[in-house]
Design a protein around this motif. Structure first.
Motif, PDB file in Angstrom:
ATOM      1  N   VAL A 144       0.910  -1.220  -0.129  1.00  0.00           N
ATOM      2  CA  VAL A 144       0.107  -0.216  -0.015  1.00  0.00           C
ATOM      3  C   VAL A 144       0.789   1.368   0.005  1.00  0.00           C
ATOM      4  N   ILE A 145       1.977   1.138   0.831  1.00  0.00           N
ATOM      5  CA  ILE A 145       2.783   2.366   0.966  1.00  0.00           C
ATOM      6  C   ILE A 145       3.478   2.677  -0.297  1.00  0.00           C
ATOM      7  N   TYR A 146       3.956   1.536  -1.236  1.00  0.00           N
ATOM      8  CA  TYR A 146       4.512   1.735  -2.480  1.00  0.00           C
ATOM      9  C   TYR A 146       3.535   2.335  -3.522  1.00  0.00           C
ATOM     10  N   ILE A 147       2.403   1.931  -3.380  1.00  0.00           N
ATOM     11  CA  ILE A 147       1.242   2.434  -4.264  1.00  0.00           C
ATOM     12  C   ILE A 147       1.029   3.855  -3.952  1.00  0.00           C
ATOM     13  N   GLU A 148       1.019   4.233  -2.769  1.00  0.00           N
ATOM     14  CA  GLU A 148       0.915   5.554  -2.351  1.00  0.00           C
ATOM     15  C   GLU A 148       1.822   6.421  -2.833  1.00  0.00           C
ATOM     16  N   LEU A 149       3.177   6.092  -2.659  1.00  0.00           N
ATOM     17  CA  LEU A 149       4.186   6.963  -2.938  1.00  0.00           C
ATOM     18  C   LEU A 149       4.090   7.096  -4.419  1.00  0.00           C
ATOM     19  N   LEU A 150       3.780   6.345  -5.191  1.00  0.00           N
ATOM     20  CA  LEU A 150       3.525   6.420  -6.615  1.00  0.00           C
ATOM     21  C   LEU A 150       2.489   7.285  -7.013  1.00  0.00           C
ATOM     22  N   LEU A 151       1.191   7.108  -6.481  1.00  0.00           N
ATOM     23  CA  LEU A 151       0.029   8.013  -6.446  1.00  0.00           C
ATOM     24  C   LEU A 151      -0.095   9.290  -6.061  1.00  0.00           C
ATOM     25  N   LEU A 152       0.577   9.563  -4.776  1.00  0.00           N
ATOM     26  CA  LEU A 152       0.335  10.677  -3.889  1.00  0.00           C
ATOM     27  C   LEU A 152       1.742  11.185  -3.794  1.00  0.00           C
ATOM     28  N   GLY A 153       2.881  10.383  -4.309  1.00  0.00           N
ATOM     29  CA  GLY A 153       4.109  11.298  -4.112  1.00  0.00           C
ATOM     30  C   GLY A 153       4.837  11.452  -5.405  1.00  0.00           C
ATOM     31  N   SER A 154       4.897  10.402  -6.021  1.00  0.00           N
ATOM     32  CA  SER A 154       5.630  10.917  -7.334  1.00  0.00           C
ATOM     33  C   SER A 154       4.901  11.506  -8.566  1.00  0.00           C
ATOM     34  N   PHE A 155       3.742  10.942  -8.505  1.00  0.00           N
ATOM     35  CA  PHE A 155       2.778  11.692  -9.596  1.00  0.00           C
ATOM     36  C   PHE A 155       2.657  13.205  -9.287  1.00  0.00           C
ATOM     37  N   PRO A 156       2.340  13.370  -8.049  1.00  0.00           N
ATOM     38  CA  PRO A 156       2.108  14.978  -7.628  1.00  0.00           C
ATOM     39  C   PRO A 156       3.401  15.739  -7.794  1.00  0.00           C
ATOM     40  N   THR A 157       4.408  15.151  -7.186  1.00  0.00           N
ATOM     41  CA  THR A 157       5.748  15.801  -7.123  1.00  0.00           C
ATOM     42  C   THR A 157       6.569  16.161  -8.798  1.00  0.00           C
ATOM     43  N   MET A 158       6.120  15.198  -9.489  1.00  0.00           N
ATOM     44  CA  MET A 158       6.501  15.487 -10.956  1.00  0.00           C
ATOM     45  C   MET A 158       5.691  16.326 -11.896  1.00  0.00           C
ATOM     46  N   SER A 159       4.553  16.241 -11.416  1.00  0.00           N
ATOM     47  CA  SER A 159       3.435  17.168 -11.958  1.00  0.00           C
ATOM     48  C   SER A 159       3.833  18.734 -11.524  1.00  0.00           C
ATOM     49  N   CYS A 160       4.151  18.930 -10.350  1.00  0.00           N
ATOM     50  CA  CYS A 160       4.631  20.235  -9.708  1.00  0.00           C
ATOM     51  C   CYS A 160       5.657  20.551 -10.307  1.00  0.00           C
ATOM     52  N   LEU A 161       6.715  19.818 -10.363  1.00  0.00           N
ATOM     53  CA  LEU A 161       8.173  20.021 -10.930  1.00  0.00           C
ATOM     54  C   LEU A 161       7.735  20.538 -12.470  1.00  0.00           C
ATOM     55  N   ALA A 162       7.059  19.979 -13.322  1.00  0.00           N
ATOM     56  CA  ALA A 162       6.684  20.282 -14.607  1.00  0.00           C
ATOM     57  C   ALA A 162       6.069  21.563 -14.695  1.00  0.00           C
ATOM     58  N   SER A 163       5.117  21.784 -13.823  1.00  0.00           N
ATOM     59  CA  SER A 163       4.417  22.963 -13.825  1.00  0.00           C
ATOM     60  C   SER A 163       5.282  24.039 -13.644  1.00  0.00           C
ATOM     61  N   TYR A 164       6.110  23.971 -12.692  1.00  0.00           N
ATOM     62  CA  TYR A 164       7.143  25.176 -12.188  1.00  0.00           C
ATOM     63  C   TYR A 164       8.212  25.543 -13.043  1.00  0.00           C
ATOM     64  N   VAL A 165       8.576  24.320 -14.066  1.00  0.00           N
ATOM     65  CA  VAL A 165       9.401  24.649 -15.394  1.00  0.00           C
ATOM     66  C   VAL A 165       8.649  25.497 -16.256  1.00  0.00           C
ATOM     67  N   LYS A 166       7.422  25.212 -16.665  1.00  0.00           N
ATOM     68  CA  LYS A 166       6.819  26.018 -17.311  1.00  0.00           C
ATOM     69  C   LYS A 166       6.568  27.523 -16.834  1.00  0.00           C
ATOM     70  N   ILE A 167       6.166  27.671 -15.528  1.00  0.00           N
ATOM     71  CA  ILE A 167       6.103  28.949 -14.883  1.00  0.00           C
ATOM     72  C   ILE A 167       7.335  29.698 -15.096  1.00  0.00           C
ATOM     73  N   PHE A 168       8.508  29.012 -14.606  1.00  0.00           N
ATOM     74  CA  PHE A 168       9.624  29.998 -14.674  1.00  0.00           C
ATOM     75  C   PHE A 168      10.012  30.304 -16.174  1.00  0.00           C
ATOM     76  N   ARG A 169       9.825  29.448 -17.223  1.00  0.00           N
ATOM     77  CA  ARG A 169       9.986  29.962 -18.529  1.00  0.00           C
ATOM     78  C   ARG A 169       9.251  31.154 -18.814  1.00  0.00           C
ATOM     79  N   VAL A 170       8.014  31.025 -18.311  1.00  0.00           N
ATOM     80  CA  VAL A 170       7.105  32.233 -18.660  1.00  0.00           C
ATOM     81  C   VAL A 170       7.568  33.516 -17.858  1.00  0.00           C
ATOM     82  N   ILE A 171       7.975  33.285 -16.769  1.00  0.00           N
ATOM     83  CA  ILE A 171       8.628  34.547 -15.926  1.00  0.00           C
ATOM     84  C   ILE A 171       9.585  35.064 -16.419  1.00  0.00           C
TER      85      ILE A 171
END
Length: 211
Positions: free
Chosen positions: A98-125
């Motif tokens: 359960v923890i490994y699935i959790e780290l994938l769904l609520l850990g890796s996916f949100p983290t990578m999505s946030c990083l991708a969004s901030y890369v785009k944000i800084f490019r715009v800034i």
């Protein structure tokens, strides 16, 4: 443990939603009020709480089947899943899945999505020609970025940290950082963007300015 997991899961999703809010505000400002209108915001927040309730059940059920033959005293400030695993004798295999699935769904996916969004944000800034415009855009996301780094780094450290002689000390410290310190400094960090709050804080620290 159920309510602790509920709060942690909901906080994780809300931080992720706030990253999307900053992305839309900076990268698509003309459609911001259409994309994140009141109805959509209520749905996003409600969805976070509903998912938090369900996710807490997913954690609680396998933990209820674990046995604790050595001690029932946890070495942690909260009734955390990892702390219960450390004192369990049997039944921890299912919860690790359960923890490994959790780290994938609520850990890796949100983290990578946030990083991708901030890369785009800084490019715009960086494409903004006005210095004041860049500073204003950066101040919009800098507060959330600070919270995001503290929360994800400390929570990942708790669940990904290999066993060592320092685990009993580091795990409680990291747990307090993401479970207590992050929500506590949230109002402070976001309030410091308000000029009136900044002036009041300066008066509090340095006294009333003499004329």
């Amino acid at each position: 443990m159920y309510f602790y997991d509920l709060a942690a899961s909901t906080e994780d999703l809300l931080i992720f939603i706030m990253a999307y809010d900053r992305y839309v505000a900076i990268c698509d400002p003309l459609h911001y009020h259409y994309i994140l209108n009141k109805k959509h915001c209520i749905l996003l927040v409600s969805g976070s709480w509903i998912f938090g309730f369900l996710n807490a059940f997913v954690f609680t059920i396998p933990v209820s089947h674990m046995s604790f033959c050595h001690s029932r005293t946890i070495h942690q400030f909260f009734c955390d899943t990892k702390a219960l695993i450390n004192i369990s004798c049997t039944g921890s295999d299912d919860i690790y899945i359960v923890i490994y699935i959790e780290l994938l769904l609520l850990g890796s996916f949100p983290t990578m999505s946030c990083l991708a969004s901030y890369v785009k944000i800084f490019r715009v800034i960086f494409q903004i020609k006005s210095k004041d415009g860049r500073n204003k855009a950066f101040s919009t996301c800098s507060s959330h970025l600070t919270i995001l780094i503290i929360y994800y780094m400390t929570s990942f450290s708790v669940y990904m940290m290999p066993p060592s002689e320092y685990s009993d000390v580091l795990e409680p410290v990291f747990t307090v950082l993401y479970a207590v310190v992050t929500p506590m400094i949230n109002p402070l960090i976001y309030s410091l963007r308000n000029n009136d709050v900044k002036k009041a804080l300066i008066r509090l620290l340095f006294g009333k300015k003499k004329h």
